[in-house]
Design a protein around this motif. Structure first.
Motif, PDB file in Angstrom:
ATOM      1  N   VAL A   3       6.327  48.469  13.541  1.00  0.00           N
ATOM      2  CA  VAL A   3       7.039  47.399  12.998  1.00  0.00           C
ATOM      3  C   VAL A   3       8.011  46.994  13.810  1.00  0.00           C
ATOM      4  O   VAL A   3       9.247  47.874  14.223  1.00  0.00           O
ATOM      5  CB  VAL A   3       7.489  47.807  11.708  1.00  0.00           C
ATOM      6  CG1 VAL A   3       8.512  46.894  11.073  1.00  0.00           C
ATOM      7  CG2 VAL A   3       6.503  48.335  10.794  1.00  0.00           C
ATOM      8  N   PHE A  20      12.989  52.131   7.308  1.00  0.00           N
ATOM      9  CA  PHE A  20      11.557  52.156   7.973  1.00  0.00           C
ATOM     10  C   PHE A  20      11.608  53.609   8.856  1.00  0.00           C
ATOM     11  O   PHE A  20      10.608  54.169   8.653  1.00  0.00           O
ATOM     12  CB  PHE A  20      11.120  51.066   8.544  1.00  0.00           C
ATOM     13  CG  PHE A  20      10.646  49.878   7.680  1.00  0.00           C
ATOM     14  CD1 PHE A  20      10.097  50.316   6.594  1.00  0.00           C
ATOM     15  CD2 PHE A  20      11.259  48.458   7.999  1.00  0.00           C
ATOM     16  CE1 PHE A  20      10.083  49.066   5.689  1.00  0.00           C
ATOM     17  CE2 PHE A  20      10.866  47.626   7.197  1.00  0.00           C
ATOM     18  CZ  PHE A  20      10.168  47.971   5.947  1.00  0.00           C
ATOM     19  N   GLU A  25       7.922  55.405   9.869  1.00  0.00           N
ATOM     20  CA  GLU A  25       7.294  54.230  10.356  1.00  0.00           C
ATOM     21  C   GLU A  25       7.550  54.015  11.705  1.00  0.00           C
ATOM     22  O   GLU A  25       8.935  54.409  12.239  1.00  0.00           O
ATOM     23  CB  GLU A  25       7.821  52.882   9.602  1.00  0.00           C
ATOM     24  CG  GLU A  25       7.034  52.778   8.127  1.00  0.00           C
ATOM     25  CD  GLU A  25       5.515  52.714   8.367  1.00  0.00           C
ATOM     26  OE1 GLU A  25       4.995  51.943   8.958  1.00  0.00           O
ATOM     27  OE2 GLU A  25       5.102  53.468   7.614  1.00  0.00           O
ATOM     28  N   VAL A 173       2.393  43.619   3.958  1.00  0.00           N
ATOM     29  CA  VAL A 173       3.795  43.590   4.013  1.00  0.00           C
ATOM     30  C   VAL A 173       4.307  44.042   2.608  1.00  0.00           C
ATOM     31  O   VAL A 173       5.003  44.781   2.690  1.00  0.00           O
ATOM     32  CB  VAL A 173       3.914  41.969   4.158  1.00  0.00           C
ATOM     33  CG1 VAL A 173       5.574  41.699   4.002  1.00  0.00           C
ATOM     34  CG2 VAL A 173       3.818  41.402   5.361  1.00  0.00           C
ATOM     35  N   GLU A 175       2.758  46.584   1.125  1.00  0.00           N
ATOM     36  CA  GLU A 175       2.949  48.161   1.344  1.00  0.00           C
ATOM     37  C   GLU A 175       3.769  48.481   1.936  1.00  0.00           C
ATOM     38  O   GLU A 175       4.622  49.626   1.848  1.00  0.00           O
ATOM     39  CB  GLU A 175       1.369  48.361   1.925  1.00  0.00           C
ATOM     40  CG  GLU A 175       1.127  49.987   2.061  1.00  0.00           C
ATOM     41  CD  GLU A 175      -0.026  50.284   2.747  1.00  0.00           C
ATOM     42  OE1 GLU A 175      -0.252  51.564   3.014  1.00  0.00           O
ATOM     43  OE2 GLU A 175      -1.027  49.483   3.147  1.00  0.00           O
ATOM     44  N   LEU A 176       4.187  47.916   3.213  1.00  0.00           N
ATOM     45  CA  LEU A 176       5.355  48.271   3.900  1.00  0.00           C
ATOM     46  C   LEU A 176       6.510  48.193   3.163  1.00  0.00           C
ATOM     47  O   LEU A 176       7.528  49.317   3.151  1.00  0.00           O
ATOM     48  CB  LEU A 176       5.366  47.182   5.299  1.00  0.00           C
ATOM     49  CG  LEU A 176       6.595  47.512   6.095  1.00  0.00           C
ATOM     50  CD1 LEU A 176       6.514  48.818   6.754  1.00  0.00           C
ATOM     51  CD2 LEU A 176       6.700  46.477   7.145  1.00  0.00           C
ATOM     52  N   LYS A 179       7.597  51.138   0.997  1.00  0.00           N
ATOM     53  CA  LYS A 179       7.694  52.367   1.651  1.00  0.00           C
ATOM     54  C   LYS A 179       9.315  52.598   1.599  1.00  0.00           C
ATOM     55  O   LYS A 179       9.843  53.750   1.937  1.00  0.00           O
ATOM     56  CB  LYS A 179       7.500  52.251   3.119  1.00  0.00           C
ATOM     57  CG  LYS A 179       5.843  52.433   3.358  1.00  0.00           C
ATOM     58  CD  LYS A 179       5.532  52.450   4.748  1.00  0.00           C
ATOM     59  CE  LYS A 179       3.953  52.457   4.919  1.00  0.00           C
ATOM     60  NZ  LYS A 179       3.302  53.560   4.308  1.00  0.00           N
TER      61      LYS A 179
END
Length: 223
Positions: A3, A20, A25, A173, A175-176, A179
């Motif tokens: 990312v 993130f 991530e 996006v 799903e991201l 998080k």
């Protein structure tokens, strides 16, 4: 998946990079100034002491764009076009998430007033700038408070309203976004709906000012 936060030293970019990184991530924190990017990464390291932080790296915007799989643009409106043009050659076939909100502050005015754009929204403006690069533009993170993002002891009490035309990219996006603890991603339909979503931000800023807080968010119920 990597990312890339383009303009990651600003409030919103910093908050997203922090969240993130905390979730594990791989984050590439970009800036025009590599020293600013390095300083921001060091701050994140200090805030997340004892946690695995090999996943976050400081880079120039160009290097972050070249190496990232999903890019998140977190610059003010006045820097949007110049930033996109500076990384445009690295965006072929990639997903660009535009978190830009056109506020009157770009003209020296109020942070509670929206600036209408010829293209309809900041996200649609990005899509127009990048139309020859086969870049998928998704609008997201416009309404998530940077103060909530940096308050890492608490979950974020805000939904993430996401607009875009490509279903697969939008799902990635969403799903991201989820998080981030407390965030629920809401599919708001095609990219043109970003012109509605972006206008919620000055309302939230107004509510923050009136209620002497910085944590106002929005929830969609009944879905």
């Amino acid at each position: 998946m990597k990312v890339a936060i383009i303009g990651g030293t600003g409030d919103q970019g910093f908050g997203l990079a922090l969240r993130f990184a905390k979730s594990g991530e791989k984050v590439l924190l970009g800036s025009r100034d590599i020293k600013k990017a390095e300083n921001t990464v060091n701050i994140i390291h200090n805030m997340l002491k004892g946690e695995e932080l090999d996943c976050i790296k400081a880079m120039t915007n160009q290097d972050a764009a070249a190496q990232g799989d999903i890019l998140i643009l977190t610059v003010p409106l006045q820097a949007q076009k110049a930033t996109l043009l500076s990384i445009k050659d690295h965006l072929e076939g990639k997903i660009l998430v535009d978190a830009t909100v056109p506020l009157e502050t770009c003209l020296g005015g109020s942070s509670t007033r929206y600036v209408d754009l010829w293209e309809g929204s900041a996200a649609e403006r990005s899509a127009e700038i990048l139309k020859d690069k086969n870049t998928v533009v998704i609008s997201a993170f416009n309404n998530v408070s940077s103060a909530s993002l940096t308050n890492i002891k608490e979950d974020v009490k805000c939904d993430c309203l996401i607009s875009g035309g490509d279903a697969e990219s939008k799902a990635m996006v969403m799903e991201l976004a989820e998080k981030i603890p407390g965030v629920k991603a809401i599919d708001c339909g095609p990219l043109e709906n970003a012109r509605i979503v972006e206008k919620i931000t000055p309302l939230l800023i107004n509510l923050n000012i009136r209620n002497k807080t910085r944590l106002a968010g929005i929830r969609i119920t009944g879905l």
